[in-house]
Design a protein around this motif. Structure first.
Motif, mmCIF file in Angstrom:
data_model
loop_
_atom_site.group_PDB
_atom_site.id
_atom_site.type_symbol
_atom_site.label_atom_id
_atom_site.label_comp_id
_atom_site.label_asym_id
_atom_site.label_seq_id
_atom_site.Cartn_x
_atom_site.Cartn_y
_atom_site.Cartn_z
ATOM 1 N N SER A 1 0.757 -1.310 -0.029
ATOM 2 C CA SER A 1 -0.020 -0.121 0.126
ATOM 3 C C SER A 1 0.809 1.239 -0.108
ATOM 4 N N SER A 2 0.422 2.185 -0.834
ATOM 5 C CA SER A 2 1.103 3.570 -0.504
ATOM 6 C C SER A 2 0.846 4.130 0.570
ATOM 7 N N THR A 3 1.509 5.068 1.066
ATOM 8 C CA THR A 3 1.358 6.066 2.248
ATOM 9 C C THR A 3 1.570 7.326 2.149
ATOM 10 N N ARG A 4 0.824 8.135 2.678
ATOM 11 C CA ARG A 4 1.128 9.594 2.629
ATOM 12 C C ARG A 4 1.606 9.997 4.079
ATOM 13 N N ARG B 1 4.087 8.278 6.202
ATOM 14 C CA ARG B 1 5.325 7.844 6.469
ATOM 15 C C ARG B 1 6.429 8.209 5.728
ATOM 16 N N GLY B 2 7.720 8.350 6.236
ATOM 17 C CA GLY B 2 8.956 8.644 5.420
ATOM 18 C C GLY B 2 8.731 9.920 4.696
ATOM 19 N N ASN B 3 9.106 10.070 3.431
ATOM 20 C CA ASN B 3 8.820 11.106 2.791
ATOM 21 C C ASN B 3 7.860 11.191 2.075
ATOM 22 N N GLY B 4 6.678 10.761 2.609
ATOM 23 C CA GLY B 4 5.155 10.594 1.788
ATOM 24 C C GLY B 4 4.748 11.957 2.202
ATOM 25 N N GLY B 5 3.650 12.690 1.516
ATOM 26 C CA GLY B 5 2.852 13.856 1.940
ATOM 27 C C GLY B 5 1.656 14.147 0.893
ATOM 28 N N VAL B 6 1.261 15.060 1.156
ATOM 29 C CA VAL B 6 -0.107 15.622 0.327
ATOM 30 C C VAL B 6 0.108 16.921 0.007
ATOM 31 N N TYR B 7 0.018 17.242 -1.227
ATOM 32 C CA TYR B 7 0.011 18.657 -1.918
ATOM 33 C C TYR B 7 -0.934 19.031 -2.682
ATOM 34 N N GLY B 8 -1.592 20.049 -2.556
ATOM 35 C CA GLY B 8 -2.532 20.771 -3.418
ATOM 36 C C GLY B 8 -3.859 20.707 -2.664
ATOM 37 N N TRP B 9 -3.847 20.153 -1.422
ATOM 38 C CA TRP B 9 -5.056 20.285 -0.634
ATOM 39 C C TRP B 9 -5.250 21.602 0.104
ATOM 40 N N ASP B 10 -6.731 22.074 0.388
ATOM 41 C CA ASP B 10 -6.775 23.221 1.368
ATOM 42 C C ASP B 10 -6.840 22.489 2.759
ATOM 43 N N LEU B 11 -6.763 23.497 3.646
ATOM 44 C CA LEU B 11 -6.679 23.047 5.123
ATOM 45 C C LEU B 11 -7.733 22.152 5.500
ATOM 46 N N ARG B 12 -9.098 22.489 5.082
ATOM 47 C CA ARG B 12 -10.046 21.553 5.261
ATOM 48 C C ARG B 12 -9.970 20.106 4.832
ATOM 49 N N ARG B 13 -9.512 19.759 3.650
ATOM 50 C CA ARG B 13 -9.261 18.616 3.280
ATOM 51 C C ARG B 13 -8.100 17.902 3.904
ATOM 52 N N LYS B 14 -7.217 18.586 4.301
ATOM 53 C CA LYS B 14 -6.099 17.818 4.885
ATOM 54 C C LYS B 14 -6.731 17.631 6.306
ATOM 55 N N LEU B 15 -7.432 18.486 7.227
ATOM 56 C CA LEU B 15 -7.731 18.062 8.375
ATOM 57 C C LEU B 15 -8.724 16.974 8.270
#
Length: 250
Positions: free
Chosen positions: A134-137, A139-153
């Motif tokens: 499975s991919s993971t956002r 752990r490690g150098n994973g992350g999320v880009y382009g989301w506003d604060l609401r989506r991240k929360l």
């Protein structure tokens, strides 16, 4: 280096990777995601096919897919459309029936999941002979880009609550970019009863119950380039209901 070793091993083992791409109103994204898939598979020299399962998109996604099939060939682009939107789980079931690979890759068609990570998923699977990777956002150098604060929360909150309630043993329970052994995916789908966003979560929970081995690969998740997000209030409510159901029944 690990990806190159996995490439040679896959060639020797005769492995084939079937990518399942469920689509609904993705006519702008589909040519890009298919081009990227072809690019990374060809560069890595993996044997592959891309199965497009379109659920009656009114924007002409199927027509675009047909053009891509003419461009890349029927052996690489397999079209298995359905008349209407019937859900993600049934899309996978439909796609698996026509898959000729011994490994299945599931991912979104909206460019949120970059195909450049596929060689890393394959290398990870070979490394530990995992039943699924499975991919993971988160752990490690994973992350999320382009989301506003609401989506991240919402995403972080959903992942935190699921970790507390279900203790799945994986860092990203709601991701939908994964590599499965074909027989493992078939077994899991037979047991899953959830729909929508909860479906991916239940797949991991059932995998743990059945003692399937799970590997993880950090990825960079990028918000869709074209089109609108399908996450709305109804999906959030369904997610909460599904989470509580899993907590009560697993």
């Amino acid at each position: 280096m690990a990806s190159r070793r996995a490439t040679r091993r896959s060639q020797e083992d005769g492995d084939k990777y079937s990518v399942l791409l469920p689509t609904y109103n993705e006519r702008e994204n589909l040519p890009l995601i298919v081009w990227l898939l072809v690019k990374y598979f060809e560069e890595s020299e993996f044997n592959y096919e891309i199965i497009v399962i379109d659920d009656g998109s009114p924007d002409g996604t199927l027509e675009v897919a047909q053009q891509l099939q003419q461009l890349y060939g029927e052996d690489k682009i397999v079209l298995r459309p359905r008349a209407k939107k019937l859900g993600l789980g049934t899309a996978y079931i439909h796609g698996i029936k026509h898959a000729t690979g011994n490994f299945i890759i599931i991912m979104d068609a909206d460019l949120s999941h970059h195909p450049k990570f596929i060689p890393e998923l394959i290398a990870k699977q070979k490394e530990g002979n995992y039943d699924l990777v499975s991919s993971t956002r988160y752990r490690g150098n994973g992350g999320v880009y382009g989301w506003d604060l609401r989506r991240k929360l919402i995403s972080r909150g959903a992942n935190f609550v699921t970790q507390v309630l279900l203790r799945p043993g994986t860092s990203d329970l709601t991701g939908s970019f994964r590599l499965y052994k074909k027989e493992v995916l078939e077994s899991l789908i037979e047991r899953c009863v959830s729909k929508g966003y909860v479906f991916q979560m239940e797949m991991i929970i059932r995998a743990r119950q059945l003692n399937y081995s799970i590997g993880e690969v950090p990825i960079s998740f990028v918000d869709r380039v074209y089109g609108e997000s399908k996450l709305g209030g109804n999906e959030i409510i369904s997610f909460i209901k599904g989470l509580l159901t899993l907590f009560a029944t697993t």
